[in-house]
Motif scaffolding. Structure first.
Motif, short mmCIF file in Angstrom:
data_model
loop_
_atom_site.label_atom_id
_atom_site.label_comp_id
_atom_site.label_asym_id
_atom_site.label_seq_id
_atom_site.Cartn_x
_atom_site.Cartn_y
_atom_site.Cartn_z
N LYS A 150 -1.68 30.15 75.17
CA LYS A 150 -3.07 30.52 74.92
C LYS A 150 -4.02 29.33 74.96
O LYS A 150 -5.23 29.50 75.05
CB LYS A 150 -3.19 31.20 73.55
N ASN A 151 -3.47 28.12 74.83
CA ASN A 151 -4.31 26.92 74.79
C ASN A 151 -3.51 25.72 75.27
O ASN A 151 -2.35 25.87 75.70
CB ASN A 151 -4.86 26.70 73.38
N LEU A 152 -4.10 24.55 75.17
CA LEU A 152 -3.42 23.34 75.64
C LEU A 152 -2.11 23.10 74.92
O LEU A 152 -1.10 22.76 75.55
CB LEU A 152 -4.34 22.13 75.43
N GLU A 153 -2.11 23.26 73.61
CA GLU A 153 -0.90 23.01 72.83
C GLU A 153 0.22 23.97 73.23
O GLU A 153 1.39 23.57 73.35
CB GLU A 153 -1.18 23.12 71.33
N ASP A 154 -0.14 25.24 73.44
CA ASP A 154 0.86 26.22 73.89
C ASP A 154 1.42 25.84 75.26
O ASP A 154 2.61 26.04 75.54
CB ASP A 154 0.24 27.61 73.98
N MET A 155 0.56 25.31 76.13
CA MET A 155 1.02 24.90 77.45
C MET A 155 2.07 23.79 77.34
O MET A 155 3.10 23.81 78.03
CB MET A 155 -0.16 24.42 78.29
N LEU A 156 1.84 22.85 76.43
CA LEU A 156 2.80 21.77 76.22
C LEU A 156 4.13 22.33 75.69
O LEU A 156 5.20 21.89 76.11
CB LEU A 156 2.23 20.74 75.25
N ASP A 157 4.03 23.30 74.80
CA ASP A 157 5.24 23.95 74.28
C ASP A 157 6.01 24.65 75.40
O ASP A 157 7.25 24.67 75.40
CB ASP A 157 4.88 24.95 73.19
N SER A 158 5.27 25.24 76.34
CA SER A 158 5.92 25.92 77.46
C SER A 158 6.71 24.94 78.32
O SER A 158 7.80 25.26 78.82
CB SER A 158 4.88 26.64 78.33
N LEU A 159 6.18 23.75 78.49
CA LEU A 159 6.89 22.72 79.26
C LEU A 159 8.23 22.39 78.60
O LEU A 159 9.26 22.27 79.28
CB LEU A 159 6.03 21.45 79.37
N ILE A 160 8.21 22.23 77.29
CA ILE A 160 9.45 21.93 76.56
C ILE A 160 10.43 23.08 76.67
O ILE A 160 11.64 22.88 76.89
CB ILE A 160 9.15 21.62 75.08
#
Length: 322
Positions: A150-160
């Motif tokens: 939903k946001n930048l932080e979620d995008m980073l979590d998706s990468l992990i």
């Protein structure tokens, strides 16, 4: 006497031979271990992970054949160095350039299940729009991970998450660390700005009807992190439709537009926007603060969102970001 000497020599030879055998055995084990280490991935398998929907997904072995059901998922796979393992993408997966040459599995909203099955994937990356395909693939025991940041932080979590699912967790952590440094650099520079120094921003997603972005969207998150104030932040919808009179009344300091999915018939330029009736009185138009930004770097939840953040920061605060 002679027999004793022969016996002693024989014992010595046998002892030396035994030492050599043990040594060679140890070398063989070390060689095998080294070989395993060289051939192993960054994560253990099998692995069980929770995706964006809270589903538990078990991946038995390192995925070697991966299919993406969205352009953003495709970008993530390539960003983690998994391009050679991608065997299928949608018709809209256009970044990076190599993605265009991958086998097509249909449209983003309506992927071809038969085509997916024929490519024999051992991992599929989907979104919340793919409820039916996910259910069908689950029935066929094909692992599917749903990503819905939903946001930048979620995008980073998706990468992990994708890194863990594919044995590329180390790559993912390194990428996330580098992206966080860039995000923090922007946030730090605008953190001390008083509210009256934060320009109001209108973002136009679509020209007819005029559609903007509200809370819970990537663009709203980027505007805020870049030191701006989204004029639609008080909306009760993620993508509200505004009449021209509303935008004129809100009088934004900056206008940013990127007409997603335009085919040339509905696309409008900066010149078209500034000539709209009554818009000459808007601060953004009066001060020549109307900017185009590529929608793909601000609407896809991929590492390129950080490119979008940096571009927004330069538009909103050129005095800080030069």
């Amino acid at each position: 006497m002679k027999n004793k000497i022969i016996t002693k020599n024989l014992l010595t030879i046998l002892l030396v031979a035994a030492i050599i055998v043990v040594a060679l055995s140890g070398c063989s084990k070390n060689s095998n271990n080294n070989s395993q280490n060289l051939n192993s991935n960054n994560g253990p398998f099998p692995v069980t992970l929770k995706d964006s929907l809270g589903r538990e997904v078990k991946i038995e072995k390192e995925p070697l054949r991966i299919i993406s059901l969205s352009p953003s998922n495709t970008e993530i796979l390539f960003a983690l160095g998994l391009g050679d393992k991608v065997v299928g993408v949608t018709n809209y997966c256009d970044y990076p350039e190599e993605a265009k040459s991958k086998e097509k599995i249909g449209d983003f909203s309506n992927p071809n299940i038969e085509k997916i099955i024929s490519l024999n994937p051992d991992l599929v990356l989907a979104t919340t729009m793919h409820e039916k395909p996910v259910k069908r693939l689950e029935e066929l025991k094909i692992p599917v991970i749903v990503l819905e940041p939903k946001n930048l932080e979620d995008m980073l979590d998706s990468l992990i998450l994708v890194g863990k699912a594919t044995g590329r967790e180390k790559n993912a952590i390194e990428l996330v660390d580098s992206l966080k440094k860039r995000i923090d650099a922007v946030k730090e520079k605008v953190s001390s700005l008083p509210e009256d120094k934060k320009p109001t921003v209108f973002y136009e997603l679509w020209p007819s009807p005029i559609t903007t972005v509200g809370p819970g969207t990537f663009v709203d998150d980027l505007i805020t992190k870049a030191g701006g104030k989204n004029i639609a932040s008080d909306s009760d919808k993620p993508y509200p439709v505004y009449g021209q009179e509303v935008i004129i009344a809100k009088n934004p300091d900056i206008i940013i537009f990127s007409h997603h999915g335009t085919n040339g018939t509905n696309e409008q330029t900066k010149e078209d926007i500034v000539k709209r009736p009554g818009w000459s009185n808007i601060n953004a138009v009066k001060n020549d603060k109307v900017f185009y930004v590529d929608e793909n770097i601000i609407q896809r939840p991929t590492p390129r969102l950080v490119d979008g953040l940096e571009q927004f920061a330069k538009i909103i605060h050129p005095e800080i970001f030069k």
